[in-house]
Design a protein around this motif. Structure first.
Motif, PDB file in Angstrom:
ATOM      1  N   LEU A   7       0.925  -1.062   0.135  1.00 28.41           N
ATOM      2  CA  LEU A   7       0.026   0.018   0.039  1.00 28.41           C
ATOM      3  C   LEU A   7       0.816   1.432  -0.108  1.00 28.41           C
ATOM      4  N   LYS A   8       2.040   1.010   0.189  1.00 31.55           N
ATOM      5  CA  LYS A   8       2.781   2.228   0.243  1.00 31.55           C
ATOM      6  C   LYS A   8       2.811   3.047  -1.245  1.00 31.55           C
ATOM      7  N   GLN A   9       2.755   2.279  -2.173  1.00 33.00           N
ATOM      8  CA  GLN A   9       2.660   2.769  -3.625  1.00 33.00           C
ATOM      9  C   GLN A   9       1.436   3.823  -3.784  1.00 33.00           C
ATOM     10  N   TYR A  10       0.551   3.904  -2.753  1.00 33.69           N
ATOM     11  CA  TYR A  10      -0.679   4.822  -2.852  1.00 33.69           C
ATOM     12  C   TYR A  10      -0.523   5.970  -2.069  1.00 33.69           C
ATOM     13  N   ARG A  11       1.026   6.462  -1.836  1.00 36.36           N
ATOM     14  CA  ARG A  11       1.123   7.600  -1.137  1.00 36.36           C
ATOM     15  C   ARG A  11       1.643   8.701  -2.062  1.00 36.36           C
ATOM     16  N   ILE A  12       1.392   9.989  -1.705  1.00 36.83           N
ATOM     17  CA  ILE A  12       1.747  11.065  -2.743  1.00 36.83           C
ATOM     18  C   ILE A  12       2.370  11.958  -1.856  1.00 36.83           C
ATOM     19  N   PRO A  13       3.861  12.064  -2.079  1.00 35.38           N
ATOM     20  CA  PRO A  13       4.753  13.051  -1.528  1.00 35.38           C
ATOM     21  C   PRO A  13       4.297  14.317  -2.005  1.00 35.38           C
ATOM     22  N   PHE A  14       3.966  15.135  -1.291  1.00 33.50           N
ATOM     23  CA  PHE A  14       3.316  16.501  -1.649  1.00 33.50           C
ATOM     24  C   PHE A  14       4.433  17.683  -1.087  1.00 33.50           C
ATOM     25  N   ILE A  40     -15.819  -5.544   0.291  1.00 34.00           N
ATOM     26  CA  ILE A  40     -16.800  -6.120  -0.466  1.00 34.00           C
ATOM     27  C   ILE A  40     -16.316  -6.570  -1.887  1.00 34.00           C
ATOM     28  N   VAL A  41     -15.506  -5.683  -2.395  1.00 31.16           N
ATOM     29  CA  VAL A  41     -14.891  -6.200  -3.791  1.00 31.16           C
ATOM     30  C   VAL A  41     -13.631  -6.899  -3.531  1.00 31.16           C
ATOM     31  N   LYS A  42     -13.548  -8.077  -4.175  1.00 32.85           N
ATOM     32  CA  LYS A  42     -12.349  -8.850  -3.886  1.00 32.85           C
ATOM     33  C   LYS A  42     -11.450  -8.777  -5.155  1.00 32.85           C
ATOM     34  N   LYS A  43     -12.002  -8.619  -6.222  1.00 33.87           N
ATOM     35  CA  LYS A  43     -11.416  -8.513  -7.700  1.00 33.87           C
ATOM     36  C   LYS A  43     -11.743  -7.391  -8.273  1.00 33.87           C
ATOM     37  N   GLY A  44     -10.714  -7.092  -9.221  1.00 34.30           N
ATOM     38  CA  GLY A  44     -11.028  -5.624  -9.930  1.00 34.30           C
ATOM     39  C   GLY A  44      -9.783  -5.194 -10.589  1.00 34.30           C
ATOM     40  N   GLN A  45     -10.083  -4.473 -11.817  1.00 34.03           N
ATOM     41  CA  GLN A  45      -8.857  -3.883 -12.523  1.00 34.03           C
ATOM     42  C   GLN A  45      -9.477  -2.380 -12.866  1.00 34.03           C
ATOM     43  N   LEU A  46      -8.804  -1.499 -12.067  1.00 30.11           N
ATOM     44  CA  LEU A  46      -9.114  -0.332 -12.200  1.00 30.11           C
ATOM     45  C   LEU A  46      -8.038   0.693 -12.413  1.00 30.11           C
ATOM     46  N   LYS A  47      -8.422   1.866 -12.686  1.00 31.73           N
ATOM     47  CA  LYS A  47      -7.059   2.867 -12.801  1.00 31.73           C
ATOM     48  C   LYS A  47      -7.833   4.345 -11.974  1.00 31.73           C
ATOM     49  N   ALA A  48      -6.606   4.873 -11.493  1.00 36.06           N
ATOM     50  CA  ALA A  48      -7.062   6.041 -10.660  1.00 36.06           C
ATOM     51  C   ALA A  48      -6.493   7.365 -11.211  1.00 36.06           C
ATOM     52  N   ASP A  49      -6.943   7.826 -11.990  1.00 40.49           N
ATOM     53  CA  ASP A  49      -6.162   9.291 -12.163  1.00 40.49           C
ATOM     54  C   ASP A  49      -6.192  10.460 -11.302  1.00 40.49           C
ATOM     55  N   VAL A  50      -5.394  10.687 -10.553  1.00 34.46           N
ATOM     56  CA  VAL A  50      -5.518  11.936  -9.495  1.00 34.46           C
ATOM     57  C   VAL A  50      -4.918  13.069  -9.730  1.00 34.46           C
ATOM     58  N   GLU A  51      -5.577  14.215  -9.635  1.00 34.68           N
ATOM     59  CA  GLU A  51      -4.986  15.461 -10.021  1.00 34.68           C
ATOM     60  C   GLU A  51      -5.166  16.045  -8.507  1.00 34.68           C
ATOM     61  N   LEU A  52      -3.670  16.583  -8.159  1.00 38.63           N
ATOM     62  CA  LEU A  52      -3.770  17.197  -6.840  1.00 38.63           C
ATOM     63  C   LEU A  52      -2.998  18.639  -7.142  1.00 38.63           C
ATOM     64  N   THR A  53      -3.954  19.493  -6.472  1.00 41.88           N
ATOM     65  CA  THR A  53      -3.825  20.856  -6.667  1.00 41.88           C
ATOM     66  C   THR A  53      -3.459  21.365  -5.412  1.00 41.88           C
ATOM     67  N   LEU A 116       0.408  12.098   1.256  1.00 44.14           N
ATOM     68  CA  LEU A 116      -0.887  11.976   1.551  1.00 44.14           C
ATOM     69  C   LEU A 116      -1.098  10.320   1.219  1.00 44.14           C
ATOM     70  N   ASP A 117      -1.694   9.563   1.981  1.00 42.73           N
ATOM     71  CA  ASP A 117      -1.884   8.240   1.802  1.00 42.73           C
ATOM     72  C   ASP A 117      -3.391   8.077   1.246  1.00 42.73           C
ATOM     73  N   ILE A 118      -3.618   7.788  -0.140  1.00 42.60           N
ATOM     74  CA  ILE A 118      -4.706   7.710  -0.511  1.00 42.60           C
ATOM     75  C   ILE A 118      -5.361   6.426  -0.693  1.00 42.60           C
ATOM     76  N   ALA A 119      -4.637   5.567  -0.143  1.00 46.92           N
ATOM     77  CA  ALA A 119      -5.223   3.903  -0.192  1.00 46.92           C
ATOM     78  C   ALA A 119      -6.472   3.795   0.210  1.00 46.92           C
ATOM     79  N   GLU A 120      -6.714   4.462   1.533  1.00 47.77           N
ATOM     80  CA  GLU A 120      -7.964   4.264   2.053  1.00 47.77           C
ATOM     81  C   GLU A 120      -9.219   5.146   1.455  1.00 47.77           C
ATOM     82  N   LEU A 121      -8.689   6.099   0.943  1.00 43.70           N
ATOM     83  CA  LEU A 121      -9.850   6.939   0.069  1.00 43.70           C
ATOM     84  C   LEU A 121     -10.344   6.079  -1.227  1.00 43.70           C
TER      85      LEU A 121
END
Length: 183
Positions: A7-14, A40-53, A116-121
């Motif tokens: 889950l460390k890969q879902y952190r954004i060093p701002f 609830i979700v066990k399997k999936g293939q998703l992408k998250a495009d994150v724009e940080l202002t 910022l850790d966005i994994a939980e979000l």
């Protein structure tokens, strides 16, 4: 320990970013969902495009999450892919005090935090999108329920209905109780 490393890969060093907009891309796969035991979700293939202002005292984080998740049909019990495409936004405020009152829309971090850790979000945003009642024909694309399973369910429910009707006819005590209600 493996989960934390993944889950460390879902952190954004701002902290080193200049003021303005910055874009990040994240892949969300089965390993991500395995990190959450009660997901609830066990399997999936998703992408998250994150724009940080980045602004002086806050961050505005816009998420565009798209792809597919695996759901189980509540009617025929078959597994199917449900497409997802949605946007979310989170505000991050900085404070010098230790304030634990983060809300759904506003996340509070200390001025000394640097990432910022966005994994939980991401986890929450995806799981909240899972419908209360999953059905192949409603959440899937060009899918229909398994006809063999529907046939089995259809015969089982009619047999149960016949059994319950026989029970009502067999036990005369219920008829007596119904008469009390009419008085």
């Amino acid at each position: 320990m493996q989960i934390v490393k993944y889950l460390k890969q879902y952190r954004i060093p701002f902290s080193g970013l200049v003021a303005g907009k910055h874009k990040f891309d994240f892949e969300i796969d089965n390993k991500f969902f395995d990190c959450y035991e009660h997901s609830i979700v066990k399997k999936g293939q998703l992408k998250a495009d994150v724009e940080l202002t980045k602004q002086e005292n806050m961050l505005v984080v816009n998420f565009h999450i798209y792809g597919t998740i695996q759901l189980n049909c509540d009617v025929c019990l078959s597994e199917f892919e449900a497409p997802q495409d949605f946007q979310e936004r989170a505000l991050v405020k900085f404070t010098e005090e230790s304030w634990e009152n983060s809300t759904e829309e506003v996340i509070v971090l200390a001025k000394t935090d640097y990432e910022l850790d966005i994994a939980e979000l991401l986890y929450e945003y995806i799981n909240v999108r899972v419908p209360y009642y999953s059905k192949c024909t409603e959440q899937g694309v060009n899918l229909s329920c398994d006809p063999e399973m529907l046939a089995k369910i259809g015969t089982d429910t009619t047999e149960q209905d016949e059994d319950s009707n026989e029970e009502e006819k067999i036990d005369p005590r219920w008829d007596i109780l119904k008469n009390i209600k009419n008085n």
